[in-house]
Design a protein around this motif. Structure first.
Motif, PDB file in Angstrom:
ATOM      1  N   THR A 130      -6.259   1.943 -12.498  1.00 28.36           N
ATOM      2  CA  THR A 130      -6.373   1.321 -11.676  1.00 28.36           C
ATOM      3  C   THR A 130      -7.566   1.647 -10.684  1.00 28.36           C
ATOM      4  OG1 THR A 130      -3.814   0.077 -12.200  1.00 28.36           O
ATOM      5  CG2 THR A 130      -5.196  -0.612 -10.255  1.00 28.36           C
ATOM      6  N   LEU A 131      -7.724   2.126  -9.998  1.00 27.19           N
ATOM      7  CA  LEU A 131      -8.309   2.438  -9.291  1.00 27.19           C
ATOM      8  C   LEU A 131      -9.634   2.999  -9.616  1.00 27.19           C
ATOM      9  CD1 LEU A 131      -7.017   5.453  -6.598  1.00 27.19           C
ATOM     10  CD2 LEU A 131      -6.915   2.775  -6.737  1.00 27.19           C
ATOM     11  N   LEU A 132      -9.565   3.555 -10.544  1.00 26.51           N
ATOM     12  CA  LEU A 132     -11.192   3.702 -11.562  1.00 26.51           C
ATOM     13  C   LEU A 132     -11.319   2.742 -12.239  1.00 26.51           C
ATOM     14  CD1 LEU A 132     -10.337   7.614 -13.635  1.00 26.51           C
ATOM     15  CD2 LEU A 132     -12.203   6.965 -11.570  1.00 26.51           C
ATOM     16  N   ALA A 133     -10.697   1.548 -12.128  1.00 28.48           N
ATOM     17  CA  ALA A 133     -11.350   0.186 -13.405  1.00 28.48           C
ATOM     18  C   ALA A 133     -12.241  -0.045 -12.116  1.00 28.48           C
ATOM     19  CB  ALA A 133     -10.707  -0.151 -13.448  1.00 28.48           C
ATOM     20  N   VAL A 134     -12.688  -0.029 -11.197  1.00 30.60           N
ATOM     21  CA  VAL A 134     -12.899  -0.457  -9.602  1.00 30.60           C
ATOM     22  C   VAL A 134     -14.403  -0.294 -10.396  1.00 30.60           C
ATOM     23  CG1 VAL A 134     -12.617  -1.315  -7.537  1.00 30.60           C
ATOM     24  CG2 VAL A 134     -11.105  -1.243  -8.456  1.00 30.60           C
ATOM     25  N   PRO A 135     -14.481   1.180 -10.293  1.00 35.11           N
ATOM     26  CA  PRO A 135     -15.935   0.924  -9.927  1.00 35.11           C
ATOM     27  C   PRO A 135     -16.692   1.195 -11.152  1.00 35.11           C
ATOM     28  CG  PRO A 135     -14.469   3.032 -10.042  1.00 35.11           C
ATOM     29  CD  PRO A 135     -14.008   2.240  -9.303  1.00 35.11           C
ATOM     30  N   GLY A 167      -7.039  -6.053  -5.891  1.00 32.83           N
ATOM     31  CA  GLY A 167      -6.322  -7.208  -5.190  1.00 32.83           C
ATOM     32  C   GLY A 167      -5.955  -5.950  -3.882  1.00 32.83           C
ATOM     33  N   VAL A 168      -4.774  -7.207  -3.338  1.00 33.44           N
ATOM     34  CA  VAL A 168      -3.644  -6.842  -2.444  1.00 33.44           C
ATOM     35  C   VAL A 168      -2.340  -6.335  -2.602  1.00 33.44           C
ATOM     36  CG1 VAL A 168      -2.377  -7.015  -0.486  1.00 33.44           C
ATOM     37  CG2 VAL A 168      -4.481  -8.256   0.144  1.00 33.44           C
ATOM     38  N   GLN A 169      -2.122  -6.654  -4.088  1.00 30.45           N
ATOM     39  CA  GLN A 169      -0.163  -6.496  -4.391  1.00 30.45           C
ATOM     40  C   GLN A 169      -0.490  -5.151  -6.018  1.00 30.45           C
ATOM     41  OE1 GLN A 169       2.088  -9.851  -5.962  1.00 30.45           O
ATOM     42  NE2 GLN A 169       0.778 -11.482  -4.754  1.00 30.45           N
ATOM     43  N   ARG A 170      -1.961  -4.758  -5.980  1.00 35.79           N
ATOM     44  CA  ARG A 170      -2.512  -3.775  -7.285  1.00 35.79           C
ATOM     45  C   ARG A 170      -2.352  -3.032  -6.486  1.00 35.79           C
ATOM     46  NH1 ARG A 170      -7.035  -5.695 -10.668  1.00 35.79           N
ATOM     47  NH2 ARG A 170      -6.007  -3.343 -12.268  1.00 35.79           N
ATOM     48  N   LEU A 171      -2.880  -3.283  -5.473  1.00 36.19           N
ATOM     49  CA  LEU A 171      -3.212  -1.396  -4.158  1.00 36.19           C
ATOM     50  C   LEU A 171      -1.615  -1.538  -3.961  1.00 36.19           C
ATOM     51  CD1 LEU A 171      -5.114   0.358  -2.840  1.00 36.19           C
ATOM     52  CD2 LEU A 171      -5.550  -1.592  -0.896  1.00 36.19           C
ATOM     53  N   GLY A 172      -1.255  -2.236  -3.333  1.00 33.93           N
ATOM     54  CA  GLY A 172       0.169  -1.575  -2.634  1.00 33.93           C
ATOM     55  C   GLY A 172       0.858  -1.385  -3.609  1.00 33.93           C
ATOM     56  N   ALA A 173       0.707  -1.702  -4.979  1.00 40.28           N
ATOM     57  CA  ALA A 173       1.543  -0.727  -6.445  1.00 40.28           C
ATOM     58  C   ALA A 173       1.311   0.292  -6.388  1.00 40.28           C
ATOM     59  CB  ALA A 173       1.633  -2.214  -7.532  1.00 40.28           C
ATOM     60  N   VAL A 174      -0.378   0.279  -6.190  1.00 36.39           N
ATOM     61  CA  VAL A 174      -1.173   1.541  -6.497  1.00 36.39           C
ATOM     62  C   VAL A 174      -0.447   2.951  -5.102  1.00 36.39           C
ATOM     63  CG1 VAL A 174      -3.027   3.563  -6.435  1.00 36.39           C
ATOM     64  CG2 VAL A 174      -2.935   1.135  -7.393  1.00 36.39           C
ATOM     65  N   LEU A 175      -1.133   2.061  -4.348  1.00 35.50           N
ATOM     66  CA  LEU A 175       0.045   2.798  -2.929  1.00 35.50           C
ATOM     67  C   LEU A 175       1.218   3.786  -3.352  1.00 35.50           C
ATOM     68  CD1 LEU A 175      -1.955   1.627  -0.202  1.00 35.50           C
ATOM     69  CD2 LEU A 175      -2.348   3.400  -0.845  1.00 35.50           C
ATOM     70  N   MET A 176       2.600   2.375  -3.530  1.00 37.31           N
ATOM     71  CA  MET A 176       3.706   2.484  -3.605  1.00 37.31           C
ATOM     72  C   MET A 176       4.086   4.222  -4.843  1.00 37.31           C
ATOM     73  SD  MET A 176       6.949  -0.098  -4.634  1.00 37.31           S
ATOM     74  CE  MET A 176       6.611   0.129  -6.525  1.00 37.31           C
ATOM     75  N   GLY A 177       3.255   4.026  -5.822  1.00 34.43           N
ATOM     76  CA  GLY A 177       3.438   5.034  -6.463  1.00 34.43           C
ATOM     77  C   GLY A 177       3.250   6.335  -5.897  1.00 34.43           C
ATOM     78  N   GLY A 195       3.988   1.368 -12.236  1.00 33.13           N
ATOM     79  CA  GLY A 195       3.290   0.801 -13.475  1.00 33.13           C
ATOM     80  C   GLY A 195       3.728  -0.151 -13.624  1.00 33.13           C
ATOM     81  N   LEU A 196       4.669  -0.725 -14.067  1.00 30.92           N
ATOM     82  CA  LEU A 196       5.383  -1.270 -14.512  1.00 30.92           C
ATOM     83  C   LEU A 196       4.958  -3.070 -13.837  1.00 30.92           C
ATOM     84  CD1 LEU A 196       9.131  -0.303 -15.451  1.00 30.92           C
ATOM     85  CD2 LEU A 196       6.633  -0.747 -16.619  1.00 30.92           C
ATOM     86  N   TYR A 197       5.294  -2.322 -12.673  1.00 27.05           N
ATOM     87  CA  TYR A 197       4.460  -3.495 -11.986  1.00 27.05           C
ATOM     88  C   TYR A 197       3.390  -4.128 -12.113  1.00 27.05           C
ATOM     89  CZ  TYR A 197       3.084  -7.376  -7.825  1.00 27.05           C
ATOM     90  OH  TYR A 197       2.648  -8.378  -7.175  1.00 27.05           O
ATOM     91  N   ILE A 198       2.092  -3.224 -11.982  1.00 30.90           N
ATOM     92  CA  ILE A 198       1.220  -3.816 -12.298  1.00 30.90           C
ATOM     93  C   ILE A 198       0.491  -3.770 -13.897  1.00 30.90           C
ATOM     94  CG2 ILE A 198      -1.485  -2.269 -12.557  1.00 30.90           C
ATOM     95  CD1 ILE A 198      -0.823  -0.481 -10.797  1.00 30.90           C
ATOM     96  N   VAL A 199       1.255  -3.065 -15.335  1.00 29.82           N
ATOM     97  CA  VAL A 199       1.322  -4.144 -16.242  1.00 29.82           C
ATOM     98  C   VAL A 199       2.075  -5.316 -16.254  1.00 29.82           C
ATOM     99  CG1 VAL A 199       2.446  -3.983 -18.665  1.00 29.82           C
ATOM    100  CG2 VAL A 199       1.710  -2.101 -17.219  1.00 29.82           C
TER     101      VAL A 199
END
Length: 327
Positions: A111-116, A123-133, A277-281
């Motif tokens: 998810t992070l590498l897909a940005v560059p 978005g905020v929610q995906r970033l929150g999911a990454v931080l939670m992970g 990870g499930l939340y991002i999916v």
């Protein structure tokens, strides 16, 4: 499975495929007690070449094997090498549940590498999911607690990052590069480089261990075909979460075969990582937020060897790019 609904069939095949991958990792762990990751990589790729040749012969495409985008293919090769070497080492020195917990950060890294790389917007929610992970990772590692951060933990992180790099690089050029290019270059690089380094770490290989190396290559191939069939049968949002079933196999195999019993912190941290990870999916599936769907259509852990088999199969199902939508 003829009478099953497509999604149920896909989920069932996914469970079977990932169970085979987990079994494969048991053999990798056993071999890791006797051989260095370099020697393990050399022999597994060696036994993988016959299967690769069969795939190449069956490829009807008439084109050069010269990559159209050498940089991205090179990054995929680098990711494959890092994923393989680090993964072998981590499985050899860490309990299975700890390795899987850290490998499950792969979708977060994708998810992070897909940005560059893929032009995704985080978005905020995906970033929150990454931080939670990654908060779950801290729970697993317990910095300052009884379990010290070891080289094995760093290797597991390296394997997750290498897999994410290989996956995103493959997605970047997957529509223009031949499958043969994405398959051969990582294998050839692994074979040549591990072969050069092999004399420095070589240990004699008895016949029964040679058969185990061949078994790893065979299990990878069978598991890859099974997972590919799962993604073709069912929706990716249904099949992808089946990947996390490997933590159950790791817990069972670790306890029965190696006397490894995960502590509550490891189980709690693994749960946090899996939920993120499930939340991002689910977010990508329901919200249609992702242009290239890097997590939805890319498995969270590339096979240790050869990694390319999974992505080749998935390209056929995801060849048509969805329209770009605003996050």
């Amino acid at each position: 499975m003829a009478n099953l609904s497509p999604n149920l069939k896909g989920a069932s095949l996914g469970l079977l495929g990932f169970a085979i991958f987990a079994t494969n990792d048991i053999v990798v762990k056993v071999l890791g007690q006797s051989y260095s990751p370099i020697q393990t990589l050399f022999f597994i790729v060696l036994f993988g070449f016959p299967v690769a040749l069969v795939m190449l012969v069956s490829d009807p495409t008439e084109a050069s094997l010269r990559p159209r985008h050498p940089l991205w293919v090179g990054l995929r090769v680098l990711g494959y090498l890092v994923n393989s070497i680090c993964g072998f080492y981590a499985f050899a020195v860490l309990p299975l549940t700890e390795v899987y917990s850290l490998l499950f950060t792969g979708p977060l890294m994708i998810t992070l590498l897909a940005v560059p790389v893929l032009g995704e917007r985080l978005g905020v929610q995906r970033l929150g999911a990454v931080l939670m992970g990654f908060a779950g990772v801290l729970v697993v590692l317990r910095p300052g607690g009884d379990t010290a951060l070891s080289l094995g933990h760093l290797a597991a992180f390296g394997a997750a990052f290498g897999g994410a790099l290989a996956a995103v690089s493959g997605r970047k050029v997957g529509e223009v590069e031949r499958s043969a290019v994405l398959l051969l270059y990582p294998m050839l690089a692994a074979f040549v480089l591990s072969g050069i380094a092999l004399p420095t770490v070589y240990q004699p290989v008895p016949l029964d261990h040679l058969m185990l190396f061949a078994l790893v290559a065979a299990l990878n191939f069978v598991a890859s075909l099974t997972v590919i069939a799962a993604f073709r049968a069912g929706e990716a949002a249904v099949v992808s979460p089946m990947n996390y079933s490997q933590i159950l196999w790791a817990t069972a195999f670790g306890a029965l075969l190696f006397g490894e019993y995960p502590d509550p912190a490891t189980l709690l941290g693994s749960t946090i990582i899996i939920v993120s990870g499930l939340y991002i999916v689910i977010r990508e599936r329901v919200g249609k937020r992702s242009v290239a769907r890097p997590v939805l259509t890319t498995l969270s852990r590339l096979p240790i060897a050869p990694a390319t088999w999974r992505s080749i199969g998935l390209r056929k199902r995801t060849a048509k790019k969805p329209e770009r939508q605003q996050p």
